[in-house]
Design an enzyme around this catalytic site. Sequence first.
Site, PDB file in Angstrom:
ATOM      1  N   SER A 193       0.849  -1.179   0.000  1.00  0.00           N
ATOM      2  CA  SER A 193       0.000   0.000   0.000  1.00  0.00           C
ATOM      3  C   SER A 193       0.897   1.245   0.000  1.00  0.00           C
ATOM      4  CB  SER A 193      -0.963  -0.030   1.190  1.00  0.00           C
ATOM      5  OG  SER A 193      -1.939   0.977   1.078  1.00  0.00           O
ATOM      6  N   ASP A 261     -16.004 -15.311 -14.961  1.00  0.00           N
ATOM      7  CA  ASP A 261     -15.307 -16.230 -14.069  1.00  0.00           C
ATOM      8  C   ASP A 261     -14.668 -17.393 -14.823  1.00  0.00           C
ATOM      9  OD1 ASP A 261     -14.376 -17.793 -11.996  1.00  0.00           O
ATOM     10  OD2 ASP A 261     -16.341 -18.308 -11.201  1.00  0.00           O
ATOM     11  N   ASP A 264     -11.078 -18.489 -17.796  1.00  0.00           N
ATOM     12  CA  ASP A 264      -9.847 -19.270 -17.646  1.00  0.00           C
ATOM     13  C   ASP A 264     -10.111 -20.771 -17.571  1.00  0.00           C
ATOM     14  OD1 ASP A 264     -11.083 -19.264 -15.188  1.00  0.00           O
ATOM     15  OD2 ASP A 264      -9.239 -18.933 -14.038  1.00  0.00           O
ATOM     16  N   ASP A 268     -14.375 -20.634 -10.110  1.00  0.00           N
ATOM     17  CA  ASP A 268     -13.967 -20.638  -8.706  1.00  0.00           C
ATOM     18  C   ASP A 268     -14.282 -19.332  -7.989  1.00  0.00           C
ATOM     19  OD1 ASP A 268     -12.186 -19.036 -10.040  1.00  0.00           O
ATOM     20  OD2 ASP A 268     -10.379 -20.064  -9.359  1.00  0.00           O
ATOM     21  N   VAL A 270     -13.361 -16.432  -8.946  1.00  0.00           N
ATOM     22  CA  VAL A 270     -12.233 -15.518  -9.120  1.00  0.00           C
ATOM     23  C   VAL A 270     -11.978 -15.327 -10.612  1.00  0.00           C
ATOM     24  CG1 VAL A 270      -9.740 -15.208  -8.817  1.00  0.00           C
ATOM     25  CG2 VAL A 270     -11.118 -16.121  -6.936  1.00  0.00           C
ATOM     26  N   ASP A 408      -8.238  -5.627  -5.647  1.00  0.00           N
ATOM     27  CA  ASP A 408      -7.896  -4.510  -4.758  1.00  0.00           C
ATOM     28  C   ASP A 408      -8.832  -3.335  -5.024  1.00  0.00           C
ATOM     29  OD1 ASP A 408      -6.719  -2.473  -3.271  1.00  0.00           O
ATOM     30  OD2 ASP A 408      -4.681  -3.072  -3.802  1.00  0.00           O
ATOM     31  N   HIS A 446      -6.855  -5.829  -0.925  1.00  0.00           N
ATOM     32  CA  HIS A 446      -5.770  -4.875  -0.691  1.00  0.00           C
ATOM     33  C   HIS A 446      -4.712  -5.467   0.232  1.00  0.00           C
ATOM     34  CE1 HIS A 446      -3.726  -1.128  -0.733  1.00  0.00           C
ATOM     35  NE2 HIS A 446      -3.941  -0.855   0.541  1.00  0.00           N
TER      36      HIS A 446
END
Length: 528
Positions: A193, A261, A264, A268, A270, A408, A446
């Site tokens: 950060s 999602d 890829d 999952d 993500v 993030d 983050h």
Amino acid sequence: MTFAAVASIASLAALGAVALAGQAQAATSCEDLAKANIPGATITAVKAIPVGGLQEIEVFGIPPLPSAAAYCRINATLAPTPSSSIKVEVWLPPEARWNGKFMATGNGGYGGALGGPRLAMRPAVKAGYATAGTDMGHTEDGAGGEANWALNQPEKIVDWGHRANHETAVFAKALIVAHYGKGPKRAYFSGCSDGGREALMEAQRYPGDFDGIVAGAPAAPWTRLMGSFAWSWKAVHERPESRLSEANLAVVQKAALAQCDKLDGVGDGVIEDPRRCRFDPIVVQCKDGQASDCLTPLQVDGLRKLYQGPRDGKGKAIFPGYPAGGEAVPNAWPLWISGEKAQHPSFARSFFANFVYSNAGWQLAQLNFDRDLKAAKRLAPIVASDDPDLSAFKAKGGKLILYHGWADAAITPYSTLQYYDAVRAKMGVKSADGFSRLFMVPGMSHCFSGPGPDSFDMVATLDSWVEAGKAPDVVIAAKTDNDYAGLLGMSAKTLRTRPLCAYPKVAQWDRKGSTDEAASFSCKTAAP
């Protein structure tokens, strides 16, 4: 004060450390370090901490934690200028446990406390490092975005901008010589950060301080970043009708994941590479007669602005926006962007009020992007660390690892990609790849947490690179059942592992084996 004067003060401090190094012939006990005479430093406390001894954290409501290692704790105040009051803490393990190396840790936000650095110092001292941290030169808690300390305090701004970490490194190395009778054979810096901004600042401004640097989610382009934070306020706070509730965010994330999602090949929760996700929030806009599980046109407009990023009066991009797919991650968008007490507006208002205009009453409603970002540019040489020319750091043999979570909400991951691409363009791809690596972390929020694998050891990866000379192309990350385990040194159960691939490659499932095992993935060049 001019940069030349700052450099002069820094040089004097460095000479003091060198002189002390030359005089040191034998190790000094922990207690005797209270008598150490180091130019520009006042040692305020020295204490031997045993194994199990309580370590004050004093941040995020975390109580004192038992130490997993013994060490000598030294507190001091550094005063490179009459206006400076830089609080530092140095932890020195017993000589028998010292690995011969030094690691400095970054702070977060606007600094103002030692809690954040202490969390990073805990695993460092356990691993045998001499370690240190600083409050960045003031004592106002800046984790939430307040910077009243900077009002009419140009030297304190310089301390926070870059000088505090350099002075801390000089002081800590001098203490190491005094305590062990010799200096560290390696020196590293690690921060995330604002700590990532500090890390890159060290590489750019003080390239001789550290042999290796880890910069996570760096807030490097500080002046433009504060402009983007102000843009967030304008997008979803300036008009009450544009505000996004947590229920709204859940609707948006569900739609984004439904679309992207499985790009890829793995469902999952993500998005592996959000650059491939062409999500348009129009798909969640309320249709005629629909009143729930959808967004109003004004909310969709605000959301688009967040994805797009700030533009100047002519429509030219000032800073990148945010990826889709992480809107409803806990403690993410509501904490930073969309909540009633979101931190983006606090950081931006404090920066323009206290740093740029020296006007405590300045408010975001007064913001004019073209005028105010131009006014902020004069501070960039002091507070921004986005200079892509890292040739001096490379020439000294330095190694750099950057990482950033794709989910993030505090600092857009696109800014780090933008910076690293600039480094490769400035220095040449072959030259840049010879001393630096970037790892993008799918699903990480983050600095840690989020639905993706967020547990990894970049310092150990850096150390291995510096010592063995082989650049890392893959780092294995884990997702555990406790996002705070790594932060607090707790045990946790591993749920799945994934490889983090050195940019520009991304992890792709081999279409065989468990998608919860890193061994089932390979690093391949990302599809456009």
